[in-house]
Design an enzyme around this catalytic site. Structure first.
Site, PDB file in Angstrom:
ATOM      1  CG  ASN A   9      -1.701   1.242   1.414  1.00 57.52           C
ATOM      2  OD1 ASN A   9      -1.788   2.057   0.494  1.00 57.52           O
ATOM      3  ND2 ASN A   9      -2.304   1.410   2.588  1.00 57.52           N
ATOM      4  CE  LYS A  11      -0.128   3.249   4.688  1.00 60.23           C
ATOM      5  NZ  LYS A  11      -0.155   3.369   6.134  1.00 60.23           N
ATOM      6  CG  HIS A  94      -5.923   2.227   4.825  1.00 56.91           C
ATOM      7  ND1 HIS A  94      -5.522   3.151   5.753  1.00 56.91           N
ATOM      8  CD2 HIS A  94      -4.932   1.299   4.757  1.00 56.91           C
ATOM      9  CE1 HIS A  94      -4.334   2.801   6.226  1.00 56.91           C
ATOM     10  NE2 HIS A  94      -3.958   1.684   5.639  1.00 56.91           N
ATOM     11  CD  GLU A  96      -3.018   5.655   6.426  1.00 59.36           C
ATOM     12  OE1 GLU A  96      -2.932   5.699   5.186  1.00 59.36           O
ATOM     13  OE2 GLU A  96      -2.165   5.080   7.142  1.00 59.36           O
ATOM     14  CD  GLU A 166      -3.867  -2.299   7.066  1.00 58.54           C
ATOM     15  OE1 GLU A 166      -2.759  -2.619   6.623  1.00 58.54           O
ATOM     16  OE2 GLU A 166      -4.395  -1.207   6.827  1.00 58.54           O
ATOM     17  N   GLY A 172       2.127   2.154  10.662  1.00 57.84           N
ATOM     18  CA  GLY A 172       3.125   3.211  10.527  1.00 57.84           C
ATOM     19  C   GLY A 172       3.814   3.565  11.837  1.00 57.84           C
ATOM     20  CB  SER A 212       4.681  -2.162  11.912  1.00 56.25           C
ATOM     21  OG  SER A 212       4.299  -0.823  12.175  1.00 56.25           O
TER      22      SER A 212
END
Ligand code: PGA
Length: 249
Positions: A9, A11, A94, A96, A166, A172, A212
């Site tokens: 991904n 991003k 996702h 985010e 996730e 991250g 991660s």
């Protein structure tokens, strides 16, 4: 036997020219016929990346899409546009997008349905915050996400999709869930699918872990019975991604 699926991904990283250079750099490192390999890339990188990956084992995914067919939705990209450009997968929900862009489960349900209708494979993301984990409601929260995001989706379509677990606190942050924590939730998601649908659907759906993932922890995570690969952010932009893809070599 489910085939592992390892997706990067990217991003909001990589200009089109950087994207093409990264594809060239990783080309020989990500050859592994035992797994499906996908690069989920920013919309503007899709066309150059599809071209750069021609003749390789790597498939292309988008990071988002809109559920409407077409029309006056300035700035959005449709499932048909992605499909026509050579995209096969699309990340939906996702954390985010849920957090920064306020995407809710009702919207994500529409996106999942539209992606499937267009012949794209959704990579549907779910996951809890650290606060929710500490309150002991991780599985309740994720079951709610899965049930609402998949409302009205047929078993045959669920069997083909990818779900990415996730934990938000692991994205991250360099803080990976322990293998046991990751397996527990991935197994819980599979049990949830068995309950809503049936055992055959639950046995077929692929469930990734994300948060991660790196070259050092991938093999241990992917060895778990309910973890069918990973959704990889930061490490997908480096040569390390080759080591993650070739975790079994
Ligand atoms: P990370 O991101 O690997 O950088 O933690 C994972 C993701 O958000 O998909």
């Amino acid at each position: 036997m489910r085939k592992k699926i390892i997706a990067g991904n990217w991003k909001m990283n990589m200009t089109p020219s950087q994207a093409v250079a990264l594809c060239a750099e990783l080309k020989d490192l990500v050859k592994n016929d035992d797994v499906d390999v996908v690069y989920c890339v920013p919309a503007i990188d899709i066309v150059p990346v599809v071209n750069a990956l021609k003749g390789t084992n790597v498939k292309v995914g988008a990071e988002n899409m809109y559920f409407e067919e077409k029309g006056a939705y300035t700035g959005e990209i449709s499932a048909a546009m992605l499909k026509d450009a050579g995209v096969e997968y699309v990340i939906i929900g996702h954390s985010e997008r849920r957090d920064y862009f306020k995407e809710d489960d009702a919207l994500l349900n529409k996106k999942v349905k539209k992606a499937i209708e267009a012949g794209l494979t959704p990579i549907l993301c779910c996951g809890e915050t650290l606060e929710q984990r500490e309150m002991g409601i991780t599985m309740d929260w994720i079951r709610m996400q899965i049930k609402s995001d998949l409302a009205g989706v047929a078993a045959a379509d669920v069997a083909k999709l990818v779900i990415a677990y996730e934990p938000i606190w692991a994205i991250g942050t360099g803080k990976t869930a322990t293998t046991a924590q990751a397996e527990e939730v991935c197994g819980g998601i599979r049990a949830c699918i068995a309950e809503i649908y049936d055992k055959a659907t639950a046995d077929a759906v692929r469930i990734q872990y994300g948060g991660s993932v790196n070259a050092g922890n991938a093999a241990e995570l992917f060895a778990e019975k309910d973890i069918d690969g990973g959704l990889v952010g930061g490490a997908s932009l480096k040569a390390d991604f080759g080591k993650i893809v070739c975790y079994n070599k």
